[in-house]
Motif scaffolding. Structure first.
Motif, PDB file in Angstrom:
ATOM      1  N   PRO A   5       0.811  -1.237   0.000  1.00  0.00           N
ATOM      2  CA  PRO A   5       0.000   0.000   0.000  1.00  0.00           C
ATOM      3  C   PRO A   5       0.837   1.278   0.000  1.00  0.00           C
ATOM      4  O   PRO A   5       0.314   2.362  -0.267  1.00  0.00           O
ATOM      5  N   ASP A   6       2.126   1.161   0.323  1.00  0.00           N
ATOM      6  CA  ASP A   6       2.984   2.345   0.374  1.00  0.00           C
ATOM      7  C   ASP A   6       3.668   2.643  -0.957  1.00  0.00           C
ATOM      8  O   ASP A   6       4.470   3.583  -1.052  1.00  0.00           O
ATOM      9  N   ALA A   7       3.384   1.860  -1.990  1.00  0.00           N
ATOM     10  CA  ALA A   7       4.121   1.981  -3.260  1.00  0.00           C
ATOM     11  C   ALA A   7       4.050   3.396  -3.827  1.00  0.00           C
ATOM     12  O   ALA A   7       5.065   3.949  -4.271  1.00  0.00           O
ATOM     13  N   GLY A   8       2.864   3.998  -3.815  1.00  0.00           N
ATOM     14  CA  GLY A   8       2.716   5.340  -4.371  1.00  0.00           C
ATOM     15  C   GLY A   8       3.519   6.385  -3.622  1.00  0.00           C
ATOM     16  O   GLY A   8       4.341   7.104  -4.216  1.00  0.00           O
ATOM     17  N   PRO A   9       3.316   6.510  -2.298  1.00  0.00           N
ATOM     18  CA  PRO A   9       4.107   7.489  -1.539  1.00  0.00           C
ATOM     19  C   PRO A   9       5.613   7.245  -1.617  1.00  0.00           C
ATOM     20  O   PRO A   9       6.387   8.215  -1.657  1.00  0.00           O
ATOM     21  N   VAL A  10       6.031   5.983  -1.651  1.00  0.00           N
ATOM     22  CA  VAL A  10       7.473   5.692  -1.730  1.00  0.00           C
ATOM     23  C   VAL A  10       8.039   6.215  -3.048  1.00  0.00           C
ATOM     24  O   VAL A  10       9.085   6.894  -3.079  1.00  0.00           O
ATOM     25  N   LEU A  11       7.362   5.926  -4.159  1.00  0.00           N
ATOM     26  CA  LEU A  11       7.849   6.404  -5.451  1.00  0.00           C
ATOM     27  C   LEU A  11       7.777   7.929  -5.529  1.00  0.00           C
ATOM     28  O   LEU A  11       8.708   8.588  -6.019  1.00  0.00           O
TER      29      LEU A  11
END
Length: 465
Positions: A396-402
Motif C-alpha cells: 500500500p505504500d508503493a505510491g508514496p514511496v515512489l
C-alpha cells in the motif's frame, strides 16, 4: 487417473483463476489464445515499430553517404535558428557537400511547435518538392520535419485529417512518405525512434499531435558529441522527459486491456499499452537515468554521462513509442499550452516557454501516487531503481514511496517547485483540466481511470512539490 493432457489443462485453469487480474500487475501479459479479432472488445496483439538507429561519436558525418546510398537528389535540412549557428549543423552540411548532395535549409522551426509553425514548414516542403529530409535538433525539429514530410507527400489532405482525435480526424496514413533521417541533438524526446509529432493547437491552447508508424524516421543518427552543446537546464529538462517516458510506459495499461480492438491492423494505435518488449526498454532507460542524469547536468564535459543519456533517450523512445505514455504527458499539454509569462532558463526563445520535460515531470509525484494501486510492484521497482530502499516497503505504500523518491531526485536537480513556480494557481485548475480532457490518446492508457475531479486533485497536488 486423468490423462496428462487433462491434468495440464486443469493446472492451467487453476493458475488462471489464481492470477491477479489488476490492470498492470507484474510482467505477465498472457491471455486466452484462439479468440478472433472480431470477437474481442479489447486488443489481442501488439507490434514493435522503431526507426533504424545508428549510434557513435562522430556518426553524423555519414549522413551524406546515407543520402547518396538512397539516391537522394534534392534534400531538405530542417533545424532551428539557434542550432543553425552551431557546429553540429555545419557537420551535416559538410557531409552533404562532400557527397554531392543538393540541399536547402529550413531553419525556422519553432521550439515547442504550433499548428502555425507546422504549416509554415509544410508549405516550404511542398514548394521544395524534396525527395529526402534531414531533421537536426531536438524533438521540436524532428516532429516538425515528420509533419512536413507527411503533408508534402499528401498534398490534398486537410491539416486536421491526420491530427489525433478528438481534435482532428485521426485518419490512418496510407500515402508513401520520403526518407527522413533524424539527427537528435538533445537527450529527451526519443523522437528519432517514434511515429509521433507533437504541437500546440493554438485555437484551443492545447497540445495534440499526429501519431502513425508511417511517419517515423527512416534512420536515427545518434551522435553523443552533439550533447556537449546542451546547456545545463536543457539537459535537465530533456532528462526529465526520458524519466517520465520510462515511468509512464512501464505503468501503462497493458495492451490486451486497451479497447477497442482494431478491425484492421492499420488502425492499431502507435501507443498500444504496456507490453513485455517495451517494458525491457523502459526499465533499462530508467537505470541509465538513475546513474547518469545528475552527472550529465552537473558537468557539461562529462561525455560518458551525456553519451549514456543520449542512448537512454532512444531506449525510452523505443519503449514508449510502442507502449505509450499516460497522465504525466496528458496533463503536461495544457501546462505547456496555457503558459503565461514563464521563460525557462537556458532557452534562447522570444516567447513564454515551459519546456516539455519540465511540464511533464512536475505532476509525476502526484500521478504515481494516484496510479500505484493498480501496479504496486512496478511502482516499487521504479522507486528502487531511482535509489529508494524498498526492502521494508509495504504494497500500500508503493505510491508514496515512489513519489518521495521522485521529489528527492528532482530537487537534487534544482527543479522548479511545482506548477505555482511556473506561474499557475488554483484558479487555473479548471482550464488545465479542460485542456487535459481531449488527450484521450494518452490519458486512456493510464492504468487507473480518472474523473474530472481526479484530474483537478492531481493538478492541485502538483502546485507545490
Amino acid at each position: 487417473m486423468a490423462a496428462p493432457r487433462d491434468r495440464v489443462a486443469h493446472l492451467l485453469r487453476q493458475l488462471q483463476r489464481a492470477a491477479c487480474q489488476c490492470p498492470s500487475h507484474s510482467h505477465t501479459y498472457s491471455q486466452a489464445p484462439g479468440l478472433s479479432p472480431s470477437g474481442k472488445t479489447t486488443d489481442y496483439a501488439f507490434e514493435m515499430a522503431v526507426s533504424n538507429i545508428r549510434y557513435g561519436a562522430g556518426v553524423t558525418k555519414e549522413v551524406g553517404m546515407d543520402l547518396q546510398n538512397m539516391g537522394a537528389k534534392n534534400v531538405c535540412l530542417m533545424t532551428d535558428k539557434n542550432l543553425s549557428q552551431l557546429p553540429p549543423v555545419q557537420t551535416v552540411m559538410d557531409s552533404f557537400v562532400k557527397n554531392g548532395i543538393n540541399f536547402k535549409v529550413y531553419d525556422n522551426v519553432r521550439v515547442e511547435p504550433t499548428d502555425r509553425s507546422f504549416m509554415e514548414a509544410i508549405e516550404f516542403a511542398r514548394r521544395g518538392a524534396f525527395d529526402a529530409y534531414v531533421a537536426m535538433g531536438g524533438g521540436s525539429t524532428i516532429d516538425t520535419c515528420k509533419a512536413a514530410n507527411l503533408y508534402a507527400s499528401s498534398p490534398d489532405s486537410d491539416f486536421l485529417d491526420y491530427v489525433n482525435a478528438p481534435i482532428g480526424k485521426g485518419k490512418p496514413v496510407t500515402v508513401p512518405l520520403k526518407p527522413l533521417i533524424a539527427v537528435p541533438t538533445t537527450s529527451g524526446t526519443g523522437s528519432e525512434t517514434t511515429g509521433v509529432a507533437i504541437f500546440d493547437y493554438e485555437r484551443l491552447k492545447v497540445k495534440t499531435g499526429i501519431a502513425s508508424r508511417a511517419i517515423k524516421p527512416t534512420l536515427g543518427l545518434i551522435d553523443p558529441l552533439h550533447t556537449l552543446y546542451m546547456p545545463e537546464r536543457v539537459i535537465a529538462n530533456s532528462g526529465f522527459d526520458v524519466l517520465c517516458h520510462a515511468l509512464e510506459s512501464y505503468t501503462a495499461l497493458p495492451y490486451h486491456m486497451r479497447s477497442p480492438c482494431p478491425a484492421n491492423p492499420i488502425t492499431r494505435p502507435a501507443y498500444q499499452g504496456g507490453n513485455p518488449i517495451s517494458d525491457i526498454w523502459a526499465v533499462h532507460a530508467l537505470r541509465i537515468v538513475a546513474k547518469y542524469l545528475k552527472r550529465a547536468v552537473r558537468n557539461p564535459d562529462d561525455l560518458e554521462a551525456r553519451s549514456n543519456m543520449h542512448l537512454a533517450s532512444a531506449f525510452a523512445g523505443i519503449g514508449f513509442g510502442n507502449a505509450g505514455v499516460h497522465l504525466c504527458h496528458g496533463m503536461s499539454y495544457p501546462i505547456s499550452g496555457l503558459v503565461k509569462t514563464y521563460k525557462a532558463k537556458d532557452y534562447n526563445v522570444d516567447h513564454p516557454l515551459v519546456p516539455h520535460g519540465l511540464s511533464v515531470v512536475l505532476t509525476s509525484p502526484a500521478v504515481f501516487t494516484f496510479t500505484a494501486q493498480m501496479s504496486p510492484e512496478h511502482h516499487l521497482e521504479m522507486a528502487e531503481i531511482l535509489g529508494a530502499d524498498t526492502r521494508t516497503a509495504r504494497i500500500p505504500d508503493a505510491g508514496p514511496v515512489l513519489a518521495d523518491t521522485l521529489r528527492k531526485f528532482l530537487f537534487d536537480l534544482d527543479v522548479d517547485d511545482g506548477l505555482a513556480a511556473i506561474g499557475y494557481s488554483k484558479a487555473d485548475i479548471p482550464a488545465l483540466v479542460k485542456g487535459t480532457l481531449p488527450q484521450e490518446r494518452v490519458t486512456k492508457l493510464a492504468p487507473r481511470p480518472q474523473s474530472e475531479e481526479d484530474l483537478s486533485a492531481l493538478f492541485e497536488a502538483s502546485m507545490k512539490l
